[in-house]
Design a protein around this motif. Structure first.
Motif, mmCIF file in Angstrom:
data_model
loop_
_atom_site.group_PDB
_atom_site.id
_atom_site.type_symbol
_atom_site.label_atom_id
_atom_site.label_comp_id
_atom_site.label_asym_id
_atom_site.label_seq_id
_atom_site.Cartn_x
_atom_site.Cartn_y
_atom_site.Cartn_z
ATOM 1 N N GLY A 246 -3.255 79.754 53.500
ATOM 2 C CA GLY A 246 -2.656 78.930 52.463
ATOM 3 C C GLY A 246 -1.932 77.718 52.994
ATOM 4 N N ALA A 247 -1.531 77.768 54.272
ATOM 5 C CA ALA A 247 -0.781 76.652 54.853
ATOM 6 C C ALA A 247 -1.677 75.506 55.296
ATOM 7 C CB ALA A 247 0.036 77.154 56.048
ATOM 8 N N ILE A 248 -3.006 75.705 55.315
ATOM 9 C CA ILE A 248 -3.934 74.688 55.798
ATOM 10 C C ILE A 248 -4.560 73.968 54.610
ATOM 11 C CG2 ILE A 248 -6.068 74.287 57.070
ATOM 12 C CD1 ILE A 248 -5.372 76.621 58.841
ATOM 13 N N ASP A 249 -4.345 72.663 54.537
ATOM 14 C CA ASP A 249 -4.912 71.870 53.448
ATOM 15 C C ASP A 249 -5.949 70.895 53.998
ATOM 16 O OD1 ASP A 249 -3.389 69.975 54.752
ATOM 17 O OD2 ASP A 249 -1.953 69.690 53.125
ATOM 18 N N ALA A 250 -6.501 70.073 53.106
ATOM 19 C CA ALA A 250 -7.563 69.148 53.500
ATOM 20 C C ALA A 250 -7.094 68.165 54.564
ATOM 21 C CB ALA A 250 -8.075 68.404 52.269
ATOM 22 N N GLU A 251 -5.855 67.697 54.452
ATOM 23 C CA GLU A 251 -5.318 66.746 55.426
ATOM 24 C C GLU A 251 -5.251 67.378 56.814
ATOM 25 O OE1 GLU A 251 -3.682 62.992 56.540
ATOM 26 O OE2 GLU A 251 -4.625 63.656 54.674
ATOM 27 N N HIS A 252 -4.862 68.644 56.853
ATOM 28 C CA HIS A 252 -4.755 69.366 58.123
ATOM 29 C C HIS A 252 -6.144 69.529 58.752
ATOM 30 C CE1 HIS A 252 -2.730 72.171 60.912
ATOM 31 N NE2 HIS A 252 -3.863 72.846 60.861
ATOM 32 N N VAL A 253 -7.136 69.883 57.923
ATOM 33 C CA VAL A 253 -8.501 70.057 58.431
ATOM 34 C C VAL A 253 -9.052 68.726 58.926
ATOM 35 C CG1 VAL A 253 -10.852 70.731 57.835
ATOM 36 C CG2 VAL A 253 -8.927 72.039 56.929
ATOM 37 N N LEU A 254 -8.796 67.634 58.181
ATOM 38 C CA LEU A 254 -9.260 66.312 58.590
ATOM 39 C C LEU A 254 -8.677 65.914 59.939
ATOM 40 C CD1 LEU A 254 -10.746 63.662 58.004
ATOM 41 C CD2 LEU A 254 -8.712 62.891 56.771
ATOM 42 N N GLU A 255 -7.415 66.202 60.149
ATOM 43 C CA GLU A 255 -6.777 65.863 61.419
ATOM 44 C C GLU A 255 -7.427 66.620 62.570
ATOM 45 O OE1 GLU A 255 -2.320 65.797 63.488
ATOM 46 O OE2 GLU A 255 -2.586 66.574 61.461
ATOM 47 N N ARG A 256 -7.738 67.894 62.333
ATOM 48 C CA ARG A 256 -8.385 68.684 63.394
ATOM 49 C C ARG A 256 -9.821 68.220 63.638
ATOM 50 N NH1 ARG A 256 -6.424 74.958 63.504
ATOM 51 N NH2 ARG A 256 -4.193 74.597 63.279
ATOM 52 N N LEU A 257 -10.475 67.747 62.585
ATOM 53 C CA LEU A 257 -11.854 67.287 62.729
ATOM 54 C C LEU A 257 -11.931 65.985 63.506
ATOM 55 C CD1 LEU A 257 -14.894 67.269 62.022
ATOM 56 C CD2 LEU A 257 -14.275 66.177 59.845
ATOM 57 N N THR A 258 -11.086 65.029 63.150
ATOM 58 C CA THR A 258 -11.186 63.690 63.719
ATOM 59 C C THR A 258 -10.190 63.424 64.837
ATOM 60 O OG1 THR A 258 -9.629 62.764 62.105
ATOM 61 C CG2 THR A 258 -11.965 62.816 61.488
ATOM 62 N N GLY A 259 -9.153 64.268 64.938
ATOM 63 C CA GLY A 259 -8.118 64.039 65.933
ATOM 64 C C GLY A 259 -7.125 62.977 65.520
ATOM 65 N N ARG A 260 -7.162 62.598 64.251
ATOM 66 C CA ARG A 260 -6.204 61.599 63.766
ATOM 67 C C ARG A 260 -5.840 61.918 62.326
ATOM 68 N NH1 ARG A 260 -11.286 59.251 63.947
ATOM 69 N NH2 ARG A 260 -12.063 58.453 61.948
ATOM 70 N N ARG A 261 -4.731 61.397 61.907
ATOM 71 C CA ARG A 261 -4.293 61.598 60.533
ATOM 72 C C ARG A 261 -5.206 60.812 59.594
ATOM 73 N NH1 ARG A 261 -1.289 65.709 59.403
ATOM 74 N NH2 ARG A 261 -0.333 64.625 57.643
ATOM 75 N N GLY A 262 -5.522 61.402 58.452
ATOM 76 C CA GLY A 262 -6.385 60.734 57.489
ATOM 77 C C GLY A 262 -5.663 59.578 56.826
ATOM 78 N N ALA A 263 -6.413 58.551 56.564
ATOM 79 C CA ALA A 263 -5.865 57.392 55.871
ATOM 80 C C ALA A 263 -6.553 57.244 54.530
ATOM 81 C CB ALA A 263 -6.077 56.118 56.693
ATOM 82 N N ALA A 264 -5.828 56.739 53.570
ATOM 83 C CA ALA A 264 -6.406 56.537 52.253
ATOM 84 C C ALA A 264 -7.541 55.521 52.351
ATOM 85 C CB ALA A 264 -5.337 56.035 51.285
ATOM 86 N N ALA A 265 -8.569 55.771 51.598
ATOM 87 C CA ALA A 265 -9.710 54.859 51.616
ATOM 88 C C ALA A 265 -9.290 53.481 51.120
ATOM 89 C CB ALA A 265 -10.832 55.398 50.723
ATOM 90 N N VAL A 266 -9.712 52.442 51.843
ATOM 91 C CA VAL A 266 -9.394 51.076 51.459
ATOM 92 C C VAL A 266 -10.489 50.583 50.513
ATOM 93 C CG1 VAL A 266 -9.043 48.735 52.270
ATOM 94 C CG2 VAL A 266 -8.232 50.667 53.640
ATOM 95 N N ARG A 267 -10.079 50.152 49.354
ATOM 96 C CA ARG A 267 -11.051 49.724 48.361
ATOM 97 C C ARG A 267 -10.864 48.243 48.096
ATOM 98 N NH1 ARG A 267 -11.056 53.288 43.167
ATOM 99 N NH2 ARG A 267 -9.098 52.208 42.778
ATOM 100 N N SER A 268 -11.951 47.505 48.158
ATOM 101 C CA SER A 268 -11.852 46.068 47.934
ATOM 102 C C SER A 268 -11.495 45.801 46.477
ATOM 103 C CB SER A 268 -13.184 45.398 48.272
ATOM 104 O OG SER A 268 -14.220 45.979 47.510
ATOM 105 N N PRO A 269 -10.865 44.650 46.204
ATOM 106 C CA PRO A 269 -10.512 44.324 44.822
ATOM 107 C C PRO A 269 -11.744 44.333 43.927
ATOM 108 C CG PRO A 269 -9.491 42.799 46.364
ATOM 109 C CD PRO A 269 -10.456 43.610 47.154
ATOM 110 N N ARG A 270 -11.574 44.809 42.690
ATOM 111 C CA ARG A 270 -12.681 44.859 41.745
ATOM 112 C C ARG A 270 -12.999 43.441 41.268
ATOM 113 N NH1 ARG A 270 -13.903 50.274 40.958
ATOM 114 N NH2 ARG A 270 -12.477 51.395 42.302
ATOM 115 N N THR A 271 -14.271 43.210 41.060
ATOM 116 C CA THR A 271 -14.684 41.894 40.593
ATOM 117 C C THR A 271 -15.239 42.002 39.182
ATOM 118 O OG1 THR A 271 -16.889 42.206 41.538
ATOM 119 C CG2 THR A 271 -15.253 41.121 42.915
ATOM 120 N N ALA A 272 -14.981 41.011 38.382
ATOM 121 C CA ALA A 272 -15.525 40.947 37.034
ATOM 122 C C ALA A 272 -16.367 39.683 36.910
ATOM 123 C CB ALA A 272 -14.395 40.935 36.008
ATOM 124 N N PRO A 273 -17.423 39.711 36.116
ATOM 125 C CA PRO A 273 -18.259 38.529 35.974
ATOM 126 C C PRO A 273 -17.523 37.421 35.233
ATOM 127 C CG PRO A 273 -18.897 40.215 34.397
ATOM 128 C CD PRO A 273 -17.895 40.841 35.309
#
Length: 542
Positions: A246-273
């Motif tokens: 119960g103490a292991i969450d997605a962030e913890h697993v990501l850190e063990r997988l990549t060896g670094r803390r996860g960062a929020a996905a960077v999303r480019s500004p939305r464009t409108a026509p």
């Protein structure tokens, strides 16, 4: 020929609860030419346990699964099953021992029925010209389909079914002979949200029945949803193994997988026509909610997503735009002119390029080189009077592979020497090279790891920023929310809503749309109070 050595230490690896392992792999090593795919790998799986093998593309996890299932022979190491050293010459021997595998890529025969595919290779000894025992075979097929939660006629041809349904059938094929251990190699790569939950239910049932599951994946949400134990692999080696508590969450697993803390996905500004700008592709005559009509528009520089469960109708839209099938009950206009391509080649000539779902079945030529797979639709660009300029072809191919961050050693090596993520980058580069008006993407990041997914997303965003219109069909809702400027939701052939600049907060509303539960989950708003819309990006009442 190299074999799996039978000289090993005594058996008896046990879990924390004291149970002996059903399967042990000890010190497995496997080379493919100069590539060391497995480097002294040891792992154990227990009955009634879901053991997740987590790693990025090229980590060696699929090679490990194929060694266990008898498709590959390790160059060194020991395989112990049920307390006894074993070695398999082929998957049939592994299956006879109670080990089944669900391959990452489909291994079904498209022109055969579900029943025939499920029993293929297990017919037993028969006299020449003996009749197939359909009456005997069908009941077991129906049992497995019910276990998967799939209601289909066993005599349905596989090629008539969506790729996501075929992926569920691939899982069913492995369950046919009641295995004691199942290796699942990236089974959720092509599954939508609903199909994924159905698969997780199957996994839990297998666990409850004492069957061991080895779930090979790079999806952290798979691990957090069903994993009992996790083994992390990197560069062909086991990095660590730990129980999911119960103490292991997605962030913890990501850190063990990549060896670094996860960062929020960077999303480019939305464009409108721009106001009054016409759509590159306009699809009209689609059924809309409340018995109205709906129009979907894709503009220059915009990324439009279609989202729904398997068979919702969104697939027909993207495939009609790409020329794979005819638009029979709706119409399309390309740059203001009526449009209805009869073939993908006709769509390509109009500037529409298509990346289909099902990499191995629909997009890759596995016996051909990286160069040939990439340049297949670009030969006119590098040829004159019917002769290919090899130097020009090489230059163009290298530029595109580098721009797509494809990791490869030799341009003329077989594309099957690349990891799944790198194969997908090659296919995306091919599709992007042919798109001058519209890029149509179906499951653009299926079977790729976290880093490759981010790289592919950035390539798609860069193309849209350069003015290309992009239409996306993805079964991955987080991907759809992160990538798309606008998302149209589909249910039972009907366009339910249009979500402009979607965000994580739209998750529940979108799920309610695609399950036909919108009224229960989100009260209807009067049209005049609805969120403001922009041109054809919103639904147009007709």
């Amino acid at each position: 020929m190299s074999t799996l050595s039978l000289h090993a230490a005594p058996c008896g690896h046990t879990a924390a609860g004291g149970r002996a392992a059903l399967l042990e792999v000890r010190g497995a090593t496997k080379r493919f030419g100069a590539t060391l795919a497995l480097d002294d790998v040891s792992i154990a799986a227990h009955a009634g346990e879901i053991h997740c093998v987590l790693g990025e593309n090229g980590a060696g996890k699929s090679s490990l699964g194929k060694v266990i299932a008898g498709l590959y022979r390790a160059d060194a190491g020991v395989l112990v099953f049920d307390g006894a050293p074993v070695q398999f010459a082929n998957p049939g021997q592994a299956r006879a021992m109670g080990i089944a595998i669900v391959y990452q890529e489909l291994s079904l025969v498209p022109d055969l029925s579900i029943r025939a595919n499920f029993w293929l290779g297990s017919e037993g000894a028969r006299l020449p010209l003996a009749r197939v025992g359909r009456r005997r075979e069908t009941p077991r097929v129906r049992e497995v389909l019910a276990q998967l939660g799939v209601e289909l006629d066993p005599e349905t041809r596989v090629k008539d079914l969506p790729v996501t349904t075929q992926q569920l059938l691939e899982i069913g094929k492995a369950l046919m002979h009641r295995p004691r251990l199942v290796v699942f190699d990236e089974p959720t790569a092509m599954l939508g949200a609903i199909e994924k939950q159905r698969f997780f239910s199957v996994l839990r049932t297998l666990r409850d029945n004492g069957i061991a599951s080895l779930l090979i994946t790079h999806h952290i949400d798979d691990v957090t949803a069903v994993g009992d134990r996790v083994t992390v692999m990197r560069n062909g080696r086991v990095v660590e193994s730990f129980p999911m508590t119960g103490a292991i969450d997605a962030e913890h697993v990501l850190e063990r997988l990549t060896g670094r803390r996860g960062a929020a996905a960077v999303r480019s500004p939305r464009t409108a026509p721009a106001a009054g700008e016409s759509a590159v592709l306009e699809i009209s005559g689609l059924p809309g909610r409340d018995d109205g009509g709906a129009t979907v528009g894709v503009h220059r520089g915009g990324i439009v997503g279609l989202y729904g469960v398997v068979g919702c109708g969104a697939e027909r839209v993207v495939r009609a735009a790409a020329g794979v099938q005819r638009a029979r009950d709706f119409s399309m206009r390309l740059n203001g002119r009526p449009f209805g391509p009869a073939t993908p080649a006709e769509a390509l000539r109009a500037g529409i390029s298509y990346l289909p779902a099902g990499r191995q079945a629909n997009a890759v030529f596995p016996t051909r080189s990286i160069r040939e797979n990439l340049m297949l639709s670009q030969l006119r660009r590098v040829s004159r009077l019917g002769f290919i300029n090899r130097r020009r072809e090489t230059s163009v191919a290298l530029d595109q592979l580098r721009a797509s961050a494809v990791k490869f050693a030799d341009l003329d090596a077989g594309i099957d020497t690349l990891s799944g993520g790198n194969q997908q980058k090659v296919l995306l580069a091919r599709a992007m090279a042919g798109a001058s008006a519209l890029l149509v993407l179906e499951e653009p990041t299926a079977g790729v790891d976290i880093d490759a997914k981010q790289q592919i997303h950035e390539r798609i965003r860069a193309a849209s920023r350069a003015g290309l219109a992009v239409l996306v069909l993805s079964s991955d809702l987080p991907e759809t929310l992160a990538l798309c400027d606008v998302v149209y939701t589909f249910f039972a052939g009907t366009v339910m809503d249009c979500h402009v600049a979607p965000a994580a907060g739209d998750h529940d509303a979108i799920l309610a749309d695609i399950l036909g539960q919108r009224s229960a989950a989100r009260p209807e708003q009067p049209r005049s109070q609805a969120a403001p819309t922009v041109n054809e990006w919103s639904l147009q009442a007709t």
